[in-house]
Write a protein that holds these residues in place. Structure first.
Motif, PDB file in Angstrom:
ATOM      1  N   THR A 241      -4.507  -2.657 -10.514  1.00 43.81           N
ATOM      2  CA  THR A 241      -3.736  -2.824  -9.285  1.00 43.81           C
ATOM      3  C   THR A 241      -4.489  -2.276  -8.081  1.00 43.81           C
ATOM      4  O   THR A 241      -4.571  -2.931  -7.042  1.00 43.81           O
ATOM      5  CB  THR A 241      -2.379  -2.112  -9.420  1.00 43.81           C
ATOM      6  OG1 THR A 241      -1.719  -2.587 -10.592  1.00 43.81           O
ATOM      7  CG2 THR A 241      -1.509  -2.363  -8.212  1.00 43.81           C
ATOM      8  N   VAL A 242      -5.067  -1.089  -8.223  1.00 46.37           N
ATOM      9  CA  VAL A 242      -5.789  -0.473  -7.112  1.00 46.37           C
ATOM     10  C   VAL A 242      -6.991  -1.317  -6.718  1.00 46.37           C
ATOM     11  O   VAL A 242      -7.214  -1.592  -5.536  1.00 46.37           O
ATOM     12  CB  VAL A 242      -6.224   0.968  -7.483  1.00 46.37           C
ATOM     13  CG1 VAL A 242      -7.196   1.524  -6.460  1.00 46.37           C
ATOM     14  CG2 VAL A 242      -5.013   1.860  -7.600  1.00 46.37           C
ATOM     15  N   PHE A 243      -7.796  -1.762  -7.688  1.00 42.72           N
ATOM     16  CA  PHE A 243      -8.989  -2.550  -7.377  1.00 42.72           C
ATOM     17  C   PHE A 243      -8.627  -3.901  -6.786  1.00 42.72           C
ATOM     18  O   PHE A 243      -9.301  -4.393  -5.885  1.00 42.72           O
ATOM     19  CB  PHE A 243      -9.876  -2.714  -8.606  1.00 42.72           C
ATOM     20  CG  PHE A 243     -10.558  -1.453  -9.009  1.00 42.72           C
ATOM     21  CD1 PHE A 243     -11.283  -0.709  -8.085  1.00 42.72           C
ATOM     22  CD2 PHE A 243     -10.474  -0.990 -10.303  1.00 42.72           C
ATOM     23  CE1 PHE A 243     -11.903   0.470  -8.454  1.00 42.72           C
ATOM     24  CE2 PHE A 243     -11.093   0.186 -10.682  1.00 42.72           C
ATOM     25  CZ  PHE A 243     -11.816   0.917  -9.751  1.00 42.72           C
ATOM     26  N   SER A 244      -7.579  -4.535  -7.265  1.00 42.55           N
ATOM     27  CA  SER A 244      -7.197  -5.830  -6.700  1.00 42.55           C
ATOM     28  C   SER A 244      -6.673  -5.677  -5.279  1.00 42.55           C
ATOM     29  O   SER A 244      -6.869  -6.548  -4.436  1.00 42.55           O
ATOM     30  CB  SER A 244      -6.170  -6.529  -7.585  1.00 42.55           C
ATOM     31  OG  SER A 244      -4.961  -5.818  -7.602  1.00 42.55           O
ATOM     32  N   MET A 245      -6.020  -4.547  -4.978  1.00 39.50           N
ATOM     33  CA  MET A 245      -5.536  -4.324  -3.614  1.00 39.50           C
ATOM     34  C   MET A 245      -6.695  -4.080  -2.659  1.00 39.50           C
ATOM     35  O   MET A 245      -6.650  -4.501  -1.506  1.00 39.50           O
ATOM     36  CB  MET A 245      -4.562  -3.145  -3.583  1.00 39.50           C
ATOM     37  CG  MET A 245      -3.217  -3.468  -4.205  1.00 39.50           C
ATOM     38  SD  MET A 245      -2.118  -2.053  -4.358  1.00 39.50           S
ATOM     39  CE  MET A 245      -2.154  -1.338  -2.744  1.00 39.50           C
ATOM     40  N   THR A 246      -7.757  -3.415  -3.111  1.00 35.86           N
ATOM     41  CA  THR A 246      -8.897  -3.156  -2.228  1.00 35.86           C
ATOM     42  C   THR A 246      -9.722  -4.407  -2.007  1.00 35.86           C
ATOM     43  O   THR A 246     -10.433  -4.500  -1.023  1.00 35.86           O
ATOM     44  CB  THR A 246      -9.804  -2.041  -2.793  1.00 35.86           C
ATOM     45  OG1 THR A 246     -10.298  -2.450  -4.075  1.00 35.86           O
ATOM     46  CG2 THR A 246      -9.066  -0.732  -2.901  1.00 35.86           C
ATOM     47  N   GLN A 247      -9.626  -5.387  -2.894  1.00 32.50           N
ATOM     48  CA  GLN A 247     -10.384  -6.625  -2.768  1.00 32.50           C
ATOM     49  C   GLN A 247      -9.668  -7.673  -1.915  1.00 32.50           C
ATOM     50  O   GLN A 247     -10.260  -8.670  -1.551  1.00 32.50           O
ATOM     51  CB  GLN A 247     -10.646  -7.221  -4.155  1.00 32.50           C
ATOM     52  CG  GLN A 247     -11.515  -6.370  -5.035  1.00 32.50           C
ATOM     53  CD  GLN A 247     -12.979  -6.518  -4.721  1.00 32.50           C
ATOM     54  OE1 GLN A 247     -13.408  -7.574  -4.310  1.00 32.50           O
ATOM     55  NE2 GLN A 247     -13.737  -5.463  -4.902  1.00 32.50           N
ATOM     56  N   THR A 248      -8.398  -7.451  -1.612  1.00 35.62           N
ATOM     57  CA  THR A 248      -7.649  -8.459  -0.870  1.00 35.62           C
ATOM     58  C   THR A 248      -8.040  -8.469   0.595  1.00 35.62           C
ATOM     59  O   THR A 248      -8.484  -7.470   1.156  1.00 35.62           O
ATOM     60  CB  THR A 248      -6.129  -8.217  -0.974  1.00 35.62           C
ATOM     61  OG1 THR A 248      -5.838  -6.933  -0.443  1.00 35.62           O
ATOM     62  CG2 THR A 248      -5.658  -8.312  -2.409  1.00 35.62           C
TER      63      THR A 248
END
Length: 137
Positions: free
Chosen positions: A28-35
């Motif tokens: 979740t954290v990594f996908s939020m930083t990639q958005t």
């Protein structure tokens, strides 16, 4: 299987469920930083020996473009931009890691060719356009 269920207590099941839920936090954290917002301008910065040598706007790019990045001696990287994505199509490094990394188009993704000291970094407008720290070789 029945023996395992008989040995487990309700608290064991709660702990297992909590641990499984916690294991999804990094995703979740990594996908939020990639958005990034759909309206952001996405560019590919090509960095060699710690210097940005070329920037290519990927947002709205149409067609296919190829160009060569030359390094020291006989080193070269054949870059290919196809619509809104970029890759190293060919190079003369011994391991071909940069070529194997494939197409990149999302902010935060990188392509690295260490023997040629080449880095391709995908950036979105709103992100810092200059790298905070470029690793020197």
């Amino acid at each position: 299987m029945r023996n395992i269920i008989k040995v487990m207590k309700p608290l064991d099941i709660i702990i297992i469920v909590i641990l499984i839920a916690i294991s999804f936090i990094p995703l979740t954290v990594f996908s939020m930083t990639q958005t990034y917002n759909a309206g952001d301008k996405v560019t590919a910065a090509i960095i060699q020996d710690g210097e940005v040598i070329r920037e290519i706007e990927l947002t709205g790019h149409e067609g296919n473009e190829q160009f060569v990045i030359e390094g020291k001696g006989n080193q070269y990287n054949l870059m290919e931009v196809d619509d809104e994505r970029i890759r190293i199509k060919e190079d003369n490094s011994p391991d071909q890691v940069g070529v194997k990394m494939g197409w990149k188009d999302k902010p935060g993704e990188t392509i690295i060719c260490l023997p040629h000291k080449l880095l391709v970094e995908i950036r979105a407008e709103g992100n810092n356009t200059e790298s905070e720290e470029i690793i020197s070789y």
